[in-house]
Write an enzyme that holds these catalytic residues in place. Structure first.
Site, PDB file in Angstrom:
ATOM      1  N   GLU A 160       0.835   3.982 -10.386  1.00  0.00           N
ATOM      2  CA  GLU A 160       2.332   4.364  -9.743  1.00  0.00           C
ATOM      3  C   GLU A 160       3.411   3.047 -10.584  1.00  0.00           C
ATOM      4  OE1 GLU A 160       0.023   3.405  -7.364  1.00  0.00           O
ATOM      5  OE2 GLU A 160      -0.039   4.930  -5.582  1.00  0.00           O
ATOM      6  N   LYS A 215      -0.288  -6.934  -9.451  1.00  0.00           N
ATOM      7  CA  LYS A 215      -1.081  -8.089  -9.512  1.00  0.00           C
ATOM      8  C   LYS A 215      -2.028  -8.421 -10.327  1.00  0.00           C
ATOM      9  CE  LYS A 215      -4.757 -10.082  -6.320  1.00  0.00           C
ATOM     10  NZ  LYS A 215      -5.506 -10.362  -5.503  1.00  0.00           N
ATOM     11  N   GLU A 218      -3.641  -3.346   5.752  1.00  0.00           N
ATOM     12  CA  GLU A 218      -4.717  -3.151   5.275  1.00  0.00           C
ATOM     13  C   GLU A 218      -5.433  -4.173   5.332  1.00  0.00           C
ATOM     14  OE1 GLU A 218      -3.037  -1.823   0.431  1.00  0.00           O
ATOM     15  OE2 GLU A 218      -3.071  -4.118   0.934  1.00  0.00           O
ATOM     16  N   LYS A 267      -7.671   6.958  -4.585  1.00  0.00           N
ATOM     17  CA  LYS A 267      -7.485   6.769  -6.676  1.00  0.00           C
ATOM     18  C   LYS A 267      -8.238   7.305  -7.197  1.00  0.00           C
ATOM     19  CE  LYS A 267      -5.088   1.548  -5.683  1.00  0.00           C
ATOM     20  NZ  LYS A 267      -5.464   0.150  -5.296  1.00  0.00           N
ATOM     21  N   HIS A 299      17.915   4.094  20.567  1.00  0.00           N
ATOM     22  CA  HIS A 299      18.181   5.242  21.018  1.00  0.00           C
ATOM     23  C   HIS A 299      17.680   6.658  20.421  1.00  0.00           C
ATOM     24  CE1 HIS A 299      22.119   3.952  22.734  1.00  0.00           C
ATOM     25  NE2 HIS A 299      21.776   3.067  22.161  1.00  0.00           N
ATOM     26  N   GLY A 312      -2.908  -9.848  -2.096  1.00  0.00           N
ATOM     27  CA  GLY A 312      -1.225  -8.675  -2.827  1.00  0.00           C
ATOM     28  C   GLY A 312      -0.762  -8.763  -1.364  1.00  0.00           C
ATOM     29  N   ARG A 313      -0.995  -8.093  -0.374  1.00  0.00           N
ATOM     30  CA  ARG A 313       0.001  -8.090   1.371  1.00  0.00           C
ATOM     31  C   ARG A 313       0.166  -9.702   1.622  1.00  0.00           C
ATOM     32  NH1 ARG A 313      -4.918  -6.154   1.241  1.00  0.00           N
ATOM     33  NH2 ARG A 313      -6.435  -7.373   2.784  1.00  0.00           N
TER      34      ARG A 313
END
Ligand code: F6P
Length: 547
Positions: A216, A210, A357, A508, A388, A271-272
């Site tokens: 990253e 965005k 978030e 950050k 399990h 973003g999400r």
């Protein structure tokens, strides 16, 4: 009746819920089912093709009545209209919140700052479809003239989790001649492993960000360019092997991607909440524009249901209220998301960002600390693998873990008895969690005395079950929108901003300070605390050691 202007915990309904909790929290689901033999039908709701059974929850009609009253007195109706109407409800960033516009059909109107955004949304969707068709048909060729066989999406957070989750979820519908991979982690291993067997001449990178400034993503994007040019040798190749998805045309150009190869979106898409924007380009390449549009139709169907259905028959509202009941009155700290479909392997990871978030907030909209719990911890794994691994704790541990079970009546891969066994396990788990097994029942099985207490299941462990016919693109859209709106309802009642994420900033900034300290490009002594300084020192000493 006190309303949203009264602090949440001082409202009449909140206090009534506290009192109600005191009176009812020891009620066992065994008793609730015995008292109402039709409870399984009474506490269930079918809407837009999804069936929600919420009968195995520790609630009565009175609980629901009070929770619905809480929603009403929280101004939820007005907030829903404000969101769909394009008001700037993301107050700390002064932005509208309009992911619902991303799936609005052509010809409708949603106005932001005097402009109808729906035509823009469809212009981008058309551009995506044209591009996807050209790549899928082999018309779009790489620099050396070879068709594209590999698509690598580079992005992180909302620019990764949505597309990768949906790609996995809809793999059944994807073009198996295309290899689609996702690189998110700044750990070089992610990039190296994703590309080690790919031919650069046949590979398309989608740089999804965005902001187009995320450390990253930009680091991985630069490595991708280098990797590509190592084989193809010419800067001109970038135009054929890199496209961008972003809101930031300036940074895209700076990176060297022509804006004709950029797919835009808008600051009113968080973003999400963005995977059905151009951020879903990798998904569209995989499943094709038609399936993508079916998915958007699913999202839209749930949006309309959420906007128009009365709260007592509204899937996102009910899920949100039930969640809030455990979160704020029972003190439950987590929610497990347990999809009984292998394709939904990344669904809970996706919901982690969506929910945590959004609602992991400690101050309310006015900036005052809250005196109640906000967003829960979201986690989970697809069934039956989780059975399990961690279900032991859900069944017999000391923590209350409300669970959402998600299943489909028809398998996309019906082989032998697999699907019946899978679904039998889903139903059995919710039954065991609700009703458990008493010491008398255990004893009656002939279990030796010393084991009896260990083999008792208390039960009374709450679950929702969501059933759909098949995992289709449309169903996935509905499921995602269901949880998006659930998160919104809870955020509204908690009076928090579900659409900012300041909590990711500090780390950050500190990482930005530490990088030059690690690289030795700063003269000043490390400026962190004694723990962090020692760790940095140790890392520097060992990093270049030869043995
Ligand atoms: O982690 C913070 C965050 O801003 C998320 O909200 C977002 O989804 C992610 O980083 C990626 O951001 P971008 O798409 O701008 O690279």
């Amino acid at each position: 009746m006190s309303t949203s202007s009264t602090p949440l915990t001082e409202r009449t309904t909140w206090k009534a819920l506290e009192e109600h909790y005191q009176k009812t929290h020891e009620l066992h689901l065994r008793r609730l089912f015995a008292e109402d033999p039709q409870r399984g039908e009474h506490f269930a709701l079918e809407a837009v093709g999804l069936y929600l059974d919420y009968s195995k929850n520790r609630l009565t009609t009175e609980t629901l009545k009070l929770l619905l009253e809480l929603a009403e007195t929280s101004g939820l109706r007005e907030r829903i209209e404000a969101m769909f109407g394009g008001e700037k409800i993301n107050v700390t960033e002064k932005r509208a919140v309009l992911h619902v516009a991303l799936r609005t059909p052509k010809g409708t109107s949603i106005v932001v700052e005097g402009e109808n955004v729906v035509p823009e949304v469809h212009a981008v969707l058309d551009k995506m479809a044209d591009f996807a068709n050209r790549v899928r048909s082999g018309e779009w060729r790489g620099y050396t003239g070879k068709p594209i066989r590999n698509v690598v999406n580079i992005g992180i957070g909302g620019s990764d989790l949505g597309p990768v989750m949906a790609y996995e979820a809809l793999k059944y519908y994807s073009d198996r001649n295309l290899t689609v991979r996702f690189v998110s982690n700044i750990d070089g291993t992610d990039f190296v492993e994703a590309t080690h067997d790919l031919d650069a001449a046949e590979t398309l990178f989608i740089i999804s960000s965005k902001t187009f400034t995320t450390l990253e993503t930009m680091t991985n994007a630069r490595s991708a360019r280098q990797w590509c040019l190592q084989t193809l040798g010419d800067d001109q190749a970038v135009a054929k092997h890199f496209v961008a998805v972003s809101t930031n045309a300036q940074e895209v150009t700076k990176f060297g991607i022509d804006t004709t190869n950029m797919f835009g979106f808008w600051d009113w898409v968080g973003g999400r909440y963005s995977y059905d924007s151009a951020i879903g380009l990798s998904l569209m390449l995989a499943i094709g524009p038609d399936h993508y549009h079916e998915m958007l139709a699913g999202f839209h169907a749930m949006d309309e249901h959420f906007r128009t259905a009365p709260f007592e028959r509204n899937l996102p509202v009910l899920l949100a209220l039930i969640g809030l009941w455990y979160n704020n009155f029972y003190g439950a700290e987590t929610v497990a998301i347990l999809p009984y479909d292998h394709y939904l392997g990344k669904f809970s990871a996706y919901l982690q960002q969506l929910d945590m978030e959004s609602n992991g907030k400690h101050v309310n909209l006015e900036g005052n600390p809250v005196n109640y719990q906000t967003g829960p911890i979201i986690w989970g794994q697809p069934g039956t693998n989780g059975q399990h691994a961690f279900y032991q704790l859900i069944h017999q541990g000391t923590k209350l873990i409300p669970c959402d079970f998600i299943g489909f009546c028809q398998s996309l891969n019906p082989i032998g008895v697999h699907h019946d066994l899978l679904m039998a396990n889903l139903f059995a788990q919710t039954e065991a969690l609700a009703f458990g097994k008493t010491a008398e029942e255990v004893k009656a099985d002939g279990v030796p005395d010393f084991q009896i207490q260990h083999r008792v299941f208390e039960g009374n462990r709450p679950t929702n079950t969501i059933l759909a016919t098949r995992l289709t693109p449309e169903t996935l859209g509905k499921l995602v929108a269901l949880y998006e709106h659930k998160v919104f309802v809870q955020g509204t009642i908690w009076n928090i901003n579900s659409f900012d994420q300041w909590g990711v900033e500090l780390g950050k900034v500190l990482a930005g300070q530490i990088v030059p300290e690690l690289q030795g490009t700063t003269d000043s002594k490390f400026a962190q605390d004694s723990s962090t300084n020692t760790l940095i020192e140790r890392y520097r000493q060992i990093r270049n050691a030869t043995s």
